[in-house]
Design an enzyme around this catalytic site. Structure first.
Site, PDB file in Angstrom:
ATOM      1  N   ASN A   9      -3.763  31.012   4.085  1.00 44.19           N
ATOM      2  CA  ASN A   9      -5.030  30.648   3.433  1.00 44.19           C
ATOM      3  C   ASN A   9      -6.056  31.712   3.808  1.00 44.19           C
ATOM      4  O   ASN A   9      -6.572  31.712   4.924  1.00 44.19           O
ATOM      5  CB  ASN A   9      -5.449  29.251   3.928  1.00 44.19           C
ATOM      6  CG  ASN A   9      -6.815  28.835   3.415  1.00 44.19           C
ATOM      7  OD1 ASN A   9      -7.416  29.523   2.575  1.00 44.19           O
ATOM      8  ND2 ASN A   9      -7.312  27.710   3.909  1.00 44.19           N
ATOM      9  N   TRP A  10      -6.322  32.603   2.877  1.00 41.69           N
ATOM     10  CA  TRP A  10      -7.207  33.741   3.188  1.00 41.69           C
ATOM     11  C   TRP A  10      -8.690  33.359   3.194  1.00 41.69           C
ATOM     12  O   TRP A  10      -9.539  34.164   3.535  1.00 41.69           O
ATOM     13  CB  TRP A  10      -6.963  34.882   2.191  1.00 41.69           C
ATOM     14  CG  TRP A  10      -5.614  35.531   2.329  1.00 41.69           C
ATOM     15  CD1 TRP A  10      -4.646  35.218   3.243  1.00 41.69           C
ATOM     16  CD2 TRP A  10      -5.078  36.612   1.546  1.00 41.69           C
ATOM     17  NE1 TRP A  10      -3.548  36.023   3.069  1.00 41.69           N
ATOM     18  CE2 TRP A  10      -3.785  36.894   2.033  1.00 41.69           C
ATOM     19  CE3 TRP A  10      -5.564  37.368   0.473  1.00 41.69           C
ATOM     20  CZ2 TRP A  10      -2.975  37.895   1.495  1.00 41.69           C
ATOM     21  CZ3 TRP A  10      -4.762  38.363  -0.065  1.00 41.69           C
ATOM     22  CH2 TRP A  10      -3.481  38.621   0.442  1.00 41.69           C
ATOM     23  N   LYS A  11      -8.997  32.164   2.749  1.00 38.19           N
ATOM     24  CA  LYS A  11     -10.394  31.684   2.714  1.00 38.19           C
ATOM     25  C   LYS A  11     -11.300  32.710   2.046  1.00 38.19           C
ATOM     26  O   LYS A  11     -10.872  33.399   1.123  1.00 38.19           O
ATOM     27  CB  LYS A  11     -10.861  31.300   4.126  1.00 38.19           C
ATOM     28  CG  LYS A  11      -9.915  30.286   4.785  1.00 38.19           C
ATOM     29  CD  LYS A  11     -10.481  29.639   6.011  1.00 38.19           C
ATOM     30  CE  LYS A  11      -9.439  28.700   6.607  1.00 38.19           C
ATOM     31  NZ  LYS A  11      -9.903  27.974   7.764  1.00 38.19           N
ATOM     32  N   HIS A  95      -8.810  20.602   1.535  1.00 34.50           N
ATOM     33  CA  HIS A  95      -8.974  21.242   2.841  1.00 34.50           C
ATOM     34  C   HIS A  95     -10.222  20.671   3.511  1.00 34.50           C
ATOM     35  O   HIS A  95     -11.208  20.350   2.842  1.00 34.50           O
ATOM     36  CB  HIS A  95      -9.117  22.761   2.640  1.00 34.50           C
ATOM     37  CG  HIS A  95      -9.072  23.519   3.927  1.00 34.50           C
ATOM     38  ND1 HIS A  95     -10.152  23.593   4.769  1.00 34.50           N
ATOM     39  CD2 HIS A  95      -8.067  24.199   4.527  1.00 34.50           C
ATOM     40  CE1 HIS A  95      -9.812  24.306   5.844  1.00 34.50           C
ATOM     41  NE2 HIS A  95      -8.550  24.678   5.727  1.00 34.50           N
ATOM     42  N   GLU A  97     -12.567  21.989   5.001  1.00 35.00           N
ATOM     43  CA  GLU A  97     -13.814  22.710   4.669  1.00 35.00           C
ATOM     44  C   GLU A  97     -14.342  22.261   3.308  1.00 35.00           C
ATOM     45  O   GLU A  97     -15.555  22.210   3.090  1.00 35.00           O
ATOM     46  CB  GLU A  97     -13.554  24.229   4.713  1.00 35.00           C
ATOM     47  CG  GLU A  97     -13.427  24.710   6.150  1.00 35.00           C
ATOM     48  CD  GLU A  97     -12.514  25.903   6.343  1.00 35.00           C
ATOM     49  OE1 GLU A  97     -12.200  26.607   5.370  1.00 35.00           O
ATOM     50  OE2 GLU A  97     -12.108  26.139   7.507  1.00 35.00           O
ATOM     51  N   GLU A 167      -3.794  18.985   9.257  1.00 29.63           N
ATOM     52  CA  GLU A 167      -4.679  19.953   9.902  1.00 29.63           C
ATOM     53  C   GLU A 167      -5.763  19.207  10.672  1.00 29.63           C
ATOM     54  O   GLU A 167      -6.775  18.790  10.080  1.00 29.63           O
ATOM     55  CB  GLU A 167      -5.340  20.848   8.853  1.00 29.63           C
ATOM     56  CG  GLU A 167      -4.367  21.648   8.035  1.00 29.63           C
ATOM     57  CD  GLU A 167      -5.021  22.927   7.490  1.00 29.63           C
ATOM     58  OE1 GLU A 167      -4.555  24.008   7.846  1.00 29.63           O
ATOM     59  OE2 GLU A 167      -6.000  22.817   6.745  1.00 29.63           O
ATOM     60  N   GLY A 173      -9.607  26.992  13.076  1.00 25.30           N
ATOM     61  CA  GLY A 173     -10.460  28.137  13.392  1.00 25.30           C
ATOM     62  C   GLY A 173     -11.081  28.093  14.777  1.00 25.30           C
ATOM     63  O   GLY A 173     -12.000  28.848  15.077  1.00 25.30           O
ATOM     64  N   SER A 212      -5.196  26.809  13.912  1.00 25.76           N
ATOM     65  CA  SER A 212      -5.009  27.796  14.970  1.00 25.76           C
ATOM     66  C   SER A 212      -3.546  28.122  15.273  1.00 25.76           C
ATOM     67  O   SER A 212      -3.194  28.396  16.424  1.00 25.76           O
ATOM     68  CB  SER A 212      -5.756  27.380  16.248  1.00 25.76           C
ATOM     69  OG  SER A 212      -7.147  27.330  15.987  1.00 25.76           O
ATOM     70  N   GLY A 234      -6.769  32.051   9.970  1.00 28.91           N
ATOM     71  CA  GLY A 234      -7.109  33.326  10.617  1.00 28.91           C
ATOM     72  C   GLY A 234      -5.927  34.276  10.780  1.00 28.91           C
ATOM     73  O   GLY A 234      -6.020  35.470  10.445  1.00 28.91           O
TER      74      GLY A 234
HETATM   75  P1  PGA Z   1      -6.848  28.498  11.128  1.00 24.69           P
HETATM   76  O1  PGA Z   1      -7.112  27.779   9.716  1.00 24.69           O
HETATM   77  O2  PGA Z   1      -5.399  28.890  11.153  1.00 24.69           O
HETATM   78  O3  PGA Z   1      -7.765  29.670  11.134  1.00 24.69           O
HETATM   79  O4  PGA Z   1      -7.181  27.497  12.179  1.00 24.69           O
HETATM   80  C1  PGA Z   1      -6.155  26.923   9.170  1.00 24.69           C
HETATM   81  C2  PGA Z   1      -6.673  26.390   7.864  1.00 24.69           C
HETATM   82  O5  PGA Z   1      -7.880  26.254   7.716  1.00 24.69           O
HETATM   83  O6  PGA Z   1      -5.882  26.107   6.947  1.00 24.69           O
END
Ligand code: PGA
Length: 259
Positions: A9-11, A95, A97, A167, A173, A212, A234
């Protein structure tokens, strides 16, 4: 046999050229891996470029979000038919976010799942508890609430096609990961709950862990019986680390073919 999935997931990261070179390097690095399905979810504007670069490689293309509407006066939105036309195979939905920063609720999330499925793509439904949920022993009820909303509004054929990503919000993150045992407990709960709808789901549902995941902790997380790969934020932007994570999932996938 459940083949693991690793999804990057490159966000909201990358330029046109960095997205292209990252996609190419990942495609090269995973070329020999047969026991894991690997994909990348770039920002919308990079989908067309990345699709051209990876469409002859084993990498699949995914999107990070989608509109619940197929078309209409919805300024700024991108629909499932559009994503499908650009070669997307998977779409991340719900997600944390999106839930917290963009106020997505279960109703919207369910509608998104239907439209993605109707367009022949696979929804990756994200669920997870916050730190305060966990500290007040509400992990199980929060996970079941998020899952039940989808279970009660989706036909069996949609549920059978779903991929779920567990998650924990506190792990996204932050550099804090759920321990393999903590993650396994929730993955098992998800599989059991979904399995109440069909035995087929128990056997075939893939539940990814996200939060993470990195090159050092991936192997021990993926080794758990109900963890079927990962959703990587990340570390998916660091090509060597992402390829190492894919190799950890490949090892598990290979092992599963022997059992
Ligand atoms: P992260 O993000 O690996 O940076 O914790 C995971 C995600 O948001 O899908």
């Amino acid at each position: 046999m459940r083949k693991p999935i690793v999804a990057g997931n490159w966000k909201l990261h990358g330029t046109r050229s960095s997205a292209a070179s990252l996609a190419l390097d990942i495609a090269k690095g995973i070329d020999s891996l047969d026991h894991v399905e690997i994909g990348v979810c770039p920002p919308f504007v990079h989908l067309a470029d990345v699709e051209k670069l990876i469409n002859t490689t084993p990498l699949w293309l995914g999107a990070q979000n989608v509109s619940e509407h197929e078309s209409g006066a919805f300024t700024g939105e991108i629909s499932a038919p559009m994503l499908s036309e650009f070669g997307c195979k998977y779409v991340i939905i719900g997600h944390s976010e999106r839930r917290t920063l963009f106020a997505e609720n279960n109703k919207t999330i369910c509608a998104k799942i239907q439209t993605v499925h109707a367009c022949g793509m696979t929804p990756i439904l994200c669920i997870g508890e916050t730190l305060s949920d966990r500290e007040s022993n509400k992990t199980k009820s929060v996970i079941l609430d998020q899952l039940n909303a989808v279970l009660h509004s989706s036909p069996a054929k949609v549920l059978e096609a779903l991929v779920v990503a567990y998650e924990p919000v506190w792990a996204i993150g932050t550099g804090k990961t759920a321990s393999p045992e903590e993650a396994q407990e929730v993955h098992q709960l998800i599989r059991e709950r979904m399995g109440q709808f069909s035995h087929n789901i128990t056997e075939h549902l893939r539940v990814l862990y996200g939060g993470s995941v990195n090159a050092s902790n991936a192997a021990e997380l993926f080794a758990m019986p109900d963890i079927d790969g990962g959703l990587i934020g990340g570390a998916s932007l660091k090509r060597e680390d992402f390829i190492k994570i894919c190799k950890a999932a490949e090892a598990v996938g290979l092992e599963r073919t022997k059992n």
